[in-house]
Structure formats: structure tokens, C-alpha cells
Design a protein around this motif. Structure first.
Motif, mmCIF file in Angstrom:
data_model
loop_
_atom_site.group_PDB
_atom_site.id
_atom_site.type_symbol
_atom_site.label_atom_id
_atom_site.label_comp_id
_atom_site.label_asym_id
_atom_site.label_seq_id
_atom_site.Cartn_x
_atom_site.Cartn_y
_atom_site.Cartn_z
ATOM 1 N N LYS A 80 101.914 -21.667 0.599
ATOM 2 C CA LYS A 80 102.524 -21.366 2.098
ATOM 3 C C LYS A 80 101.879 -19.603 2.336
ATOM 4 O O LYS A 80 101.575 -19.151 3.244
ATOM 5 N N TYR A 81 102.477 -18.899 1.404
ATOM 6 C CA TYR A 81 102.236 -17.337 1.490
ATOM 7 C C TYR A 81 100.922 -16.693 0.758
ATOM 8 O O TYR A 81 100.862 -15.611 1.097
ATOM 9 N N THR A 82 100.149 -17.494 0.472
ATOM 10 C CA THR A 82 99.055 -16.942 -0.289
ATOM 11 C C THR A 82 98.270 -16.061 0.796
ATOM 12 O O THR A 82 97.696 -14.824 0.217
ATOM 13 N N GLU A 83 97.614 -16.513 1.841
ATOM 14 C CA GLU A 83 96.793 -15.595 2.609
ATOM 15 C C GLU A 83 97.571 -14.032 3.117
ATOM 16 O O GLU A 83 96.696 -13.123 3.147
ATOM 17 N N GLU A 84 98.853 -14.343 3.410
ATOM 18 C CA GLU A 84 99.444 -13.232 3.765
ATOM 19 C C GLU A 84 99.424 -12.154 2.373
ATOM 20 O O GLU A 84 99.519 -11.060 2.649
ATOM 21 N N TRP A 85 99.962 -12.668 1.278
ATOM 22 C CA TRP A 85 99.807 -11.907 0.065
ATOM 23 C C TRP A 85 98.411 -11.303 -0.149
ATOM 24 O O TRP A 85 98.340 -10.186 -0.349
ATOM 25 N N LEU A 86 97.642 -12.004 -0.090
ATOM 26 C CA LEU A 86 96.140 -11.661 -0.364
ATOM 27 C C LEU A 86 95.847 -10.570 0.784
ATOM 28 O O LEU A 86 94.938 -9.558 0.372
ATOM 29 N N SER A 87 96.240 -10.734 1.986
ATOM 30 C CA SER A 87 95.803 -9.606 2.942
ATOM 31 C C SER A 87 96.430 -8.463 2.686
ATOM 32 O O SER A 87 95.785 -7.390 2.807
ATOM 33 N N LEU A 88 97.613 -8.447 2.317
ATOM 34 C CA LEU A 88 98.453 -7.210 1.731
ATOM 35 C C LEU A 88 97.805 -6.586 0.588
ATOM 36 O O LEU A 88 97.579 -5.202 0.509
ATOM 37 N N ALA A 89 97.576 -7.179 -0.387
ATOM 38 C CA ALA A 89 96.762 -6.749 -1.785
ATOM 39 C C ALA A 89 95.713 -6.007 -1.363
ATOM 40 O O ALA A 89 95.187 -5.025 -1.773
ATOM 41 N N ARG A 90 94.678 -6.758 -0.526
ATOM 42 C CA ARG A 90 93.409 -6.344 -0.270
ATOM 43 C C ARG A 90 93.474 -5.101 0.596
ATOM 44 O O ARG A 90 92.390 -4.351 0.576
ATOM 45 N N HIS A 91 94.304 -4.842 1.534
ATOM 46 C CA HIS A 91 94.457 -3.604 2.222
ATOM 47 C C HIS A 91 95.391 -2.417 1.556
ATOM 48 O O HIS A 91 95.842 -1.612 2.503
#
Length: 192
Positions: free
Chosen positions: A6-17
Motif C-alpha cells: 500500500k505505501y510503497t509509492e508514497e515512501w519512494l516519493s519521500l525518499a527520492r525527494h
């Protein structure tokens, strides 16, 4: 990158930014519990109920946590050269069963081998799994040799997909490799 967590995309976005603190909080609060459940459901059938687990700990608690939740050991020993409170706190947070933390003075072959042998004298179960995922390479090598010498199952947490720029596996792609299982790889050891 394929994931059904469920939270993969949100986590990835935070980490990449560059929002690493928020990404880490989201990861451990929301994403990691899902990863543990998926991992446990997929790999717990590889272990018996009376399994003892010995884990080698480095700087990443995730592999130890995943393996411990899959094995559900009757006893769990974690060997490390130094323990950082935040790493140990993560292990305590996500590993339901008690564990014995063993801090060794150095990573020499003799120190590792002797420490593992001392653990062997304390346990009664012949079913021992050594997780070699963490720790320094010299520790891992000594633990693997010990495991082979004493007929232990040897495991390693790996992954199918990797995010190169974050130096992390894609959440949910973690896999448990049984590197050596004496009952499968050398069944002749058990013939009488």
C-alpha cells in the motif's frame, strides 16, 4: 517497479525527494509491517517449530527481523560486534520473541567460531538456522563455515528488485534464500 504494498509509492516519493526522516518513519510505521507479513507468509513453511535461530547483525535490522518472523524460533541469538541503540530498538520493536544479544570483541574467525560453539552448548534442539545476512564479511564467512561444520541450516535475505539510487530493495521483493540445508544438500550426514 512492481509492488502490491500500500505505501510503497508514497515512501519512494519521500525518499527520492530527500525527505529521508519522513520516508523512514513511513517505512517503519506503515510499510514494514506489511513486508513482514508477506515475508512470513511466504517463507515460514521452511522451518520447524523447534528451530533455534542465530543471526549475524550489522547495521541493518530489517533482514534479522524478517528472518526471525519467518522462523519463529524457540531461542534466538543475535551476534554483533557493536550495537547501535537505534538498530537494537528496531529489532525489539518488530521481533515478538525474546532474543539474546551477544557482543563480540572482534571479527576474527576464532572469535566468531568460539562464540557460535558456546551457543551450541546452551541449546538442546538439533534444528539450528544461522542467518548470515548481516555483519562484516569475515563474520559471515566464519558463521557459514561453522554452520556447515555443525549441520546448521544457513539462510540469507536477498531481494528480487533493487532501487539503485536509494541502495534499498524494492519493498516486498525480499526473499529468503536457504544457502545450505544439511538435510537436503548432504543427507548422507544423517545416515546411520
Amino acid at each position: 517497479m512492481e509492488t502490491n504494498l500500500k505505501y510503497t509509492e508514497e515512501w519512494l516519493s519521500l525518499a527520492r525527494h530527500g525527505n529521508f526522516q519522513l520516508a523512514e518513519k513511513l517505512y517503519f510505521d506503515k510499510l514494514f509491517p506489511e513486508i513482514i507479513d508477506k515475508f512470513q507468509n511466504r517463507f515460514s513453511n521452511l522451518f520447524d517449530e523447534d528451530e533455534v535461530l542465530i543471526s549475524i547483525l550489522g547495521f541493518s535490522p530489517e533482514p534479522i527481523i524478517l528472518t526471525a518472523n519467518a522462523v519463529k524460533p524457540i531461542k534466538h541469538y543475535i551476534i554483533t560486534t557493536e550495537h547501535k541503540d537505534e538498530v537494537i530498538n528496531r529489532v525489539e520493536e518488530f521481533v515478538q520473541d525474546e532474543f539474546n544479544l551477544i557482543t563480540i570483541s572482534d571479527t576474527s574467525f576464532n572469535t566468531i567460531y568460539k562464540s557460535l560453539k558456546e551457543i551450541l552448548y546452551q541449546i538442546e534442539s538439533p534444528k539450528i538456522t544461522i542467518d548470515i545476512t548481516g555483519g562484516k564479511k569475515s563474520m559471515v564467512a566464519a558463521a557459514a563455515i561453522f554452520g556447515k561444520d555443525y549441520r546448521c541450516k544457513i539462510t540469507y535475505v536477498d531481494f528480487d528488485d533493487y532501487i539503485k539510487e536509494l541502495r534499498k530493495p524494492v519493498p516486498g521483493s525480499e526473499v529468503l534464500n536457504v544457502v545450505y540445508d544439511p538435510y537436503i544438500n548432504q543427507p548422507e550426514l544423517f545416515l546411520k
